[in-house]
Design a protein around this motif. Structure first.
Motif, PDB file in Angstrom:
ATOM      1  N   VAL A  51      -6.078   5.824  16.150  1.00 50.72           N
ATOM      2  CA  VAL A  51      -4.800   5.129  16.010  1.00 50.72           C
ATOM      3  C   VAL A  51      -4.783   4.304  14.721  1.00 50.72           C
ATOM      4  CG1 VAL A  51      -3.370   3.302  16.995  1.00 50.72           C
ATOM      5  CG2 VAL A  51      -4.270   5.087  18.465  1.00 50.72           C
ATOM      6  N   ALA A  52      -5.900   3.658  14.399  1.00 53.80           N
ATOM      7  CA  ALA A  52      -5.974   2.872  13.168  1.00 53.80           C
ATOM      8  C   ALA A  52      -5.742   3.746  11.939  1.00 53.80           C
ATOM      9  CB  ALA A  52      -7.334   2.182  13.078  1.00 53.80           C
ATOM     10  N   VAL A  53      -6.380   4.909  11.911  1.00 55.11           N
ATOM     11  CA  VAL A  53      -6.214   5.837  10.783  1.00 55.11           C
ATOM     12  C   VAL A  53      -4.766   6.316  10.685  1.00 55.11           C
ATOM     13  CG1 VAL A  53      -6.855   8.115   9.893  1.00 55.11           C
ATOM     14  CG2 VAL A  53      -8.623   6.576  10.798  1.00 55.11           C
ATOM     15  N   CYS A  57      -2.273   5.668   7.515  1.00 46.85           N
ATOM     16  CA  CYS A  57      -1.603   6.767   6.813  1.00 46.85           C
ATOM     17  C   CYS A  57      -0.088   6.566   6.788  1.00 46.85           C
ATOM     18  CB  CYS A  57      -1.942   8.101   7.473  1.00 46.85           C
ATOM     19  SG  CYS A  57      -3.663   8.612   7.274  1.00 46.85           S
ATOM     20  N   LEU A  58       0.496   6.154   7.898  1.00 47.47           N
ATOM     21  CA  LEU A  58       1.941   5.921   7.950  1.00 47.47           C
ATOM     22  C   LEU A  58       2.337   4.766   7.035  1.00 47.47           C
ATOM     23  CD1 LEU A  58       2.663   6.343  11.786  1.00 47.47           C
ATOM     24  CD2 LEU A  58       3.322   7.891   9.931  1.00 47.47           C
ATOM     25  N   THR A  59       1.517   3.703   7.050  1.00 47.00           N
ATOM     26  CA  THR A  59       1.803   2.545   6.202  1.00 47.00           C
ATOM     27  C   THR A  59       1.750   2.917   4.718  1.00 47.00           C
ATOM     28  OG1 THR A  59       0.851   1.052   7.859  1.00 47.00           O
ATOM     29  CG2 THR A  59       1.102   0.196   5.631  1.00 47.00           C
ATOM     30  N   LYS A  63       4.943   2.662   2.185  1.00 47.61           N
ATOM     31  CA  LYS A  63       4.851   1.720   1.055  1.00 47.61           C
ATOM     32  C   LYS A  63       4.479   2.388  -0.258  1.00 47.61           C
ATOM     33  CE  LYS A  63       3.787  -2.437   3.715  1.00 47.61           C
ATOM     34  NZ  LYS A  63       2.859  -3.588   3.879  1.00 47.61           N
ATOM     35  N   GLY A  64       3.905   3.584  -0.185  1.00 49.66           N
ATOM     36  CA  GLY A  64       3.525   4.293  -1.399  1.00 49.66           C
ATOM     37  C   GLY A  64       2.174   3.898  -1.956  1.00 49.66           C
ATOM     38  N   THR A  65       1.488   2.967  -1.298  1.00 51.93           N
ATOM     39  CA  THR A  65       0.158   2.552  -1.742  1.00 51.93           C
ATOM     40  C   THR A  65      -0.751   2.407  -0.529  1.00 51.93           C
ATOM     41  OG1 THR A  65       0.779   0.201  -1.606  1.00 51.93           O
ATOM     42  CG2 THR A  65       1.024   1.290  -3.751  1.00 51.93           C
TER      43      THR A  65
END
Length: 295
Positions: A51-53, A57-59, A63-65
């Protein structure tokens, strides 16, 4: 337009209440899974890392970074400590009563105050020292009962878990870096250990859905909410919501498994809960008094 202070305070109360409630369901779900400890450790930790990964990845996509996942060498030490605390916590869950675990782990803030005093030169207040003395007495009652009940190893693991977790938090505070993802990614260490121990003979979990629910939903929600709460609330106020696990987990276990804690455990636990609550309320009152004087 910034939110009014009252709205921020209510938001903090809601977040920390949700986090404390989710955290209180950890041990009951572990017990409901009816599995081998190493299998539970591996599955619970793996789902948390997954879930953390996914969130990372979604974040990064939105945000693009990419966020900073390992902010310096302090985060490596903190991650190792968080991983070890997961192992000792489950060892405690599988080797002593639920009430013993949550009451003893509640000593974590006092360990944190002691470590901050030694390593960060943050001298605790007189009220904190008095609270620590009272809590030592309460933990002593529980551990003494554990000696008579034959589950001293589980009680010792709970105490060690509280100390290791306090050490991880102290390292994080010393670095003054954002370590929001460190506890979640650090679950990779107990995941590897759990699967290494369990896989040679095969995973042994009768009801894996409970562990997947716990690791994939409740633990990330609990960690995120309780980590975000301090943005809107004072540390003593957040600390009071950690008591939700201490109070509610034994109730869930009693309702589901009809497991009644021993009298001495209840007495020691009550001393711990009232000591932490009184200390937290005192700190909140002192902070409000200072704010009123400043105005």
């Amino acid at each position: 337009m910034p939110l009014p202070a009252l709205s921020d305070h209510r938001k903090g109360l809601l977040l920390t209440a949700i986090g404390g409630l989710a955290l209180s369901m950890d041990i009951p779900l572990v017990r409901l899974a009816h599995g081998d400890m190493w299998s539970i450790l591996g599955m619970r930790s793996l789902t948390t890392v997954a879930v953390a990964v996914l969130v990372i990845c979604l974040t990064s996509y939105v945000k693009g970074t990419w966020p900073v996942l390992v902010p310096g060498r302090h985060s490596l030490a903190a991650g190792l400590l968080y991983g070890c605390s997961t192992l000792t916590f489950l060892l405690a869950v599988f080797n002593t009563a639920t009430a013993n675990v949550v009451f003893i782990v509640a000593f974590n803030p006092m360990f944190g105050a002691l470590l901050s005093w030694v390593f960060l030169k943050e001298r605790p207040s007189v009220s904190t020292l008095v609270t620590m003395a009272v809590m030592v007495f309460g933990v002593g009652l529980i551990v003494h009962d554990g000696l008579a009940g034959g589950h001293v190893f589980g009680d010792a693991m709970a105490l060690l878990s509280a100390f290791i977790l306090a050490s991880a938090i102290t390292v994080g505070r010393a670095s003054r870096r954002d370590m929001g993802f460190v506890p979640l990614l650090a679950a990779a260490l107990p995941a590897i250990l759990g699967f290494a121990k369990a896989l040679p003979s095969g995973l042994a979990i009768e009801h894996p859905a409970w562990i997947i629910l716990n690791g994939a939903l409740l633990m990330p929600v609990a960690f995120w909410c309780l980590a975000t709460g301090p943005r809107y609330l004072s540390a003593p106020e957040v600390g009071m919501f950690y008591l939700l696990e201490t109070i509610l987990a034994p109730i869930w276990i009693w309702l589901v498994f009809a497991e009644t804690p021993p009298t001495m455990t209840l007495i020691g636990g009550a001393i711990l809960v009232f000591a932490i609550m009184a200390h937290s309320l005192w700190m909140v009152r002192r902070r409000l008094a200072r704010q009123s004087l400043a105005h």
